[in-house]
Enzyme design. Structure first.
Site, short mmCIF file in Angstrom:
data_model
loop_
_atom_site.label_atom_id
_atom_site.label_comp_id
_atom_site.label_asym_id
_atom_site.label_seq_id
_atom_site.Cartn_x
_atom_site.Cartn_y
_atom_site.Cartn_z
N GLU B 60 0.82 -1.23 0.00
CA GLU B 60 0.00 0.00 0.00
C GLU B 60 0.84 1.27 0.00
O GLU B 60 0.55 2.21 -0.72
CB GLU B 60 -0.96 0.00 1.20
CG GLU B 60 -2.22 -0.82 1.00
CD GLU B 60 -2.00 -2.31 1.20
OE1 GLU B 60 -0.91 -2.70 1.67
OE2 GLU B 60 -2.91 -3.10 0.88
N HIS B 129 -10.47 -5.65 10.08
CA HIS B 129 -11.15 -5.48 8.79
C HIS B 129 -12.50 -4.79 8.94
O HIS B 129 -13.32 -4.87 8.03
CB HIS B 129 -11.36 -6.84 8.12
CG HIS B 129 -10.13 -7.39 7.48
ND1 HIS B 129 -9.08 -7.85 8.21
CD2 HIS B 129 -9.79 -7.57 6.18
CE1 HIS B 129 -8.13 -8.29 7.39
NE2 HIS B 129 -8.53 -8.13 6.15
#
Lengths: 340, 325
Positions: B60, B129
């Site tokens: 990322e 998450h």
């Protein structure tokens, strides 16, 4: 040997040295605030590298960016005014020492989060490749960066996508006050390139001509074959990490040994040996640099502080605000507008 | 007018903008050959090829930074985070680089880039998450933040975001991807910073965005049976925020509830409540109430997860509180 080139390299290096010396003085006098990271001792890296590439190639630097800026852009007035936090600075007084910019000259900034600019440099190279343009990106950083995740991610993507980017590690042996043997699991940063894999090279960072040659080859390869490379320049900073660092972690002997290999003196000796110029002539170049620095201080002193009415300018690109630029909007109103 | 899913609407926005402008490209994990982890980018690789639909490794920081670099020199990247949870790996890139480069350079850099992907909790994905990140990004000057609730908003706002000259944080509702709604046939854009009244009512103003709009609308349907009419305001863009629309509604209803999925402490709703208090103090007949996710990392067990989520029941309870009924 190209006489003009040798003299121009000398001039570029002595300009940086004299600029940095003045920056230190002005800092002590309180004219410069914040952090100030000086480039004394490393001049051969920036000057050698810039001399080896096209003015259309992109430069991405760190917070120790004065040398790179002066070698590429050259505008001492804008550089000094930025240090003084003035409106005529190269970032309008918004960036300071660590954030020099001149996008028109493709100097894409000094970046002050270690490693954070490495993927950015890969991205600029990605754009050149995407558009089929021949430009190469040069990304400078210190050896401390080699332990950051962003460094690895940037290099791994550059290798994966074969991006035309030259990563230049200026290994000055200390990440702030810690010697590299205590922070780095390898002796040479360059070996890190093997794992991606990408080409690697180690260069004597005190030798401006050697730096120039290595970068020239790397740039040619990046331009024609679109391949990245990691180049490690072994160098030394003569001063502390920043102005607040007396650098007591280094022995006097070590500093003396490196200062004897002063890259500017090395080049001067070469110039004398080749009969390109004599001591008096180089002294004149030095004198001119000192005069230019004095002029830059005057310029920076006289430059106005940024108008507080511009405090909220350039947070966003807003076409409507650009149209209003001529109107004077009171700060309180701007404060309300900015508070979205 | 057609019915599209939220997912299809987003895809259509990207396809139209990529068709229109060669500088626009999509980059992220699984966006190409896998056709998108959530199938938002399905078919785009076939249509636009590998040059413009770029699969990345799991990196990322790396690909967010590559996007920023590319935008600095004039491309218009769309960077997909598989989920916004993973954007935290790239938080330095977004906050220190994307948000600040223009300002730090004295306006020399323009950064037209969109970061997009699903945010918020889905079902039993546990703590790492299941988080709503909008407050983390709306906090930062230099970023714009969008969180659409419907397919039509998703398409119109994403098109505008891609054409915007600034870094835009575009947070999609993970549980909204299959949600269907009308989307007009003709091309359109929705300006940033303009909310929409999703339901009009006289009694209580509800401010909600993304999937919480649907909880608010469900609560409104339920309470309408008792004759309580909620006005549901969806700001759609969280920064810049359409606080004028919120103030106007509160002046009418005199009561306000802010519903947000994120944690309560220092959340976006606190800022909105402050603004209402400051601008509309004299119009309030009850304190502004926030309905938020509970102040815990998201647990896995279904019953515990249900407890955390600010659902319809909690909204209804809050309405009764502000009505003192």
């Amino acid at each position: 040997m190209d006489k003009t080139l040798m003299l121009s390299l000398y001039r570029d290096m002595i300009r940086i040295r004299r600029f940095e010396e003045e920056a230190a003085r002005s800092y002590s006098r309180g004219k410069i605030g914040g952090f100030l990271h000086l480039y004394n001792g490393q001049e051969a890296v920036a000057v050698g590298a810039m001399s080896a590439v096209e003015p259309t190639d992109y430069i991405v630097a760190t917070y120790r960016d004065h040398g790179h800026y002066l070698a590429r852009v050259g505008d001492m007035n804008a550089a000094m005014a930025e240090l003084f936090g003035k409106a005529d600075g190269c970032a309008k007084g918004r960036g300071g020492s660590m954030h020099y910019f001149d996008v028109a000259k493709r100097f894409m900034g000094g970046h002050a989060i270690v490693g954070g600019h490495v993927p950015i440099a890969a991205g600029i190279a990605f754009a050149s490749k995407y558009r089929g343009e021949p430009d190469v990106t040069l990304c400078f950083f210190g050896e401390g960066t080699a332990n950051m995740g962003a460094f690895h991610e940037g290099l791994s993507l550059a290798a994966l996508w074969k991006l035309p980017v030259i990563f230049i590690c200026e290994n000055n042996l200390y990440s702030m006050g810690t010697p590299l043997y205590r922070t780095l699991s390898v002796e040479d940063v360059a070996v890190r390139a093997k794992g991606y894999p990408m080409a690697q090279e180690i260069v004597n960072g005190d030798d401006v001509l050697e730096v120039r040659e290595v970068i020239r080859h790397a740039a040619k390869r990046a331009r024609t074959e679109s391949l990245p490379i990691l180049i490690e320049a072994k160098t030394y900073r003569f001063r502390g990490h920043s102005m607040s660092d007396p650098a007591k972690y280094r022995t006097k002997e070590e500093v003396k040994e490196w200062m004897e290999r002063d890259p500017i003196r090395l080049l001067a000796e070469r110039i004398y040996a080749l009969g390109i110029a004599n001591e008096e002539q180089l002294k004149a170049v030095d004198e001119a640099a000192k005069q230019e620095v004095a002029g830059a201080v005057r310029f920076a002193d006289e430059s106005p502080s940024p108008d507080t009415a511009t405090l909220f300018d350039d947070i966003y690109y807003e076409p409507e605000h650009h149209e209003q630029d001529e109107k004077v909007v009171p700060l309180e109103k701007r404060r309300q507008q900015a508070s979205v | 007018m057609r019915e599209l899913t939220y997912r299809e609407a987003l895809r259509e926005a990207m396809a139209e903008e990529m068709e229109r402008d060669e500088r626009v490209f999509l980059m992220g994990e699984e966006v190409g050959h896998y056709n998108g982890a959530y199938k938002v980018s399905e078919g785009l690789l076939d249509r636009f090829g590998e040059r413009r639909v770029v699969d990345t490794p799991i990196a990322e920081t790396g690909f967010a930074g590559v996007g920023i670099g590319a935008a600095m020199v004039g491309l218009r990247p769309i960077i997909e985070f598989m989920t916004w949870n993973f954007s935290l790996c790239a938080y330095d890139q977004l906050v220190n680089n994307a948000a600040k480069l223009r300002y730090m350079s004295g306006g020399q850099i323009t950064l037209p880039i969109v970061f997009r992907g699903p945010g918020g909790a889905a079902h039993q994905l546990a703590a790492q998450h299941s988080q709503a990140v909008e407050s983390l990004y709306a906090y930062v000057p230099g970023l714009k933040v969008i969180a659409p609730s419907t397919p039509a908003d998703a398409k119109g706002l994403l098109k505008t975001a891609i054409r915007d000259e600034n870094p835009v944080i575009f947070i999609e509702g993970e549980v909204l991807y299959g949600h269907k709604g009308p989307v007009q046939d003709e091309e359109y854009q929705i300006p940033l910073g303009r909310g929409e009244v999703k339901r009009t009512g006289q009694d209580v103003t509800i401010v909600a965005w993304s999937k919480m709009v649907h909880a608010a609308l469900d609560a409104a349907t339920e309470l309408a049976k008792e004759g309580i009419e909620l006005e549901v305001i969806d700001p759609r863009t969280l920064r810049p925020l359409d606080d004028r629309m919120i103030f106007d509604s509160v002046k009418k209803t005199n009561r306000c509830i802010i519903v947000e999925e994120g944690w309560p402490f220092a959340g976006l709703g606190a800022e909105i409540a402050y603004r209402i208090m400051k601008e509309g103090f004299d119009y309030l007949d009850a304190p502004v109430v926030r309905v938020t996710g509970e102040d815990v990392p998201m647990p896995y067990a279904k019953n515990l997860e249900h407890e955390v989520f600010p659902g319809v029941e909690k909204v209804v309870r809050a309405v009764r509180d502000v009505l003192y009924s």
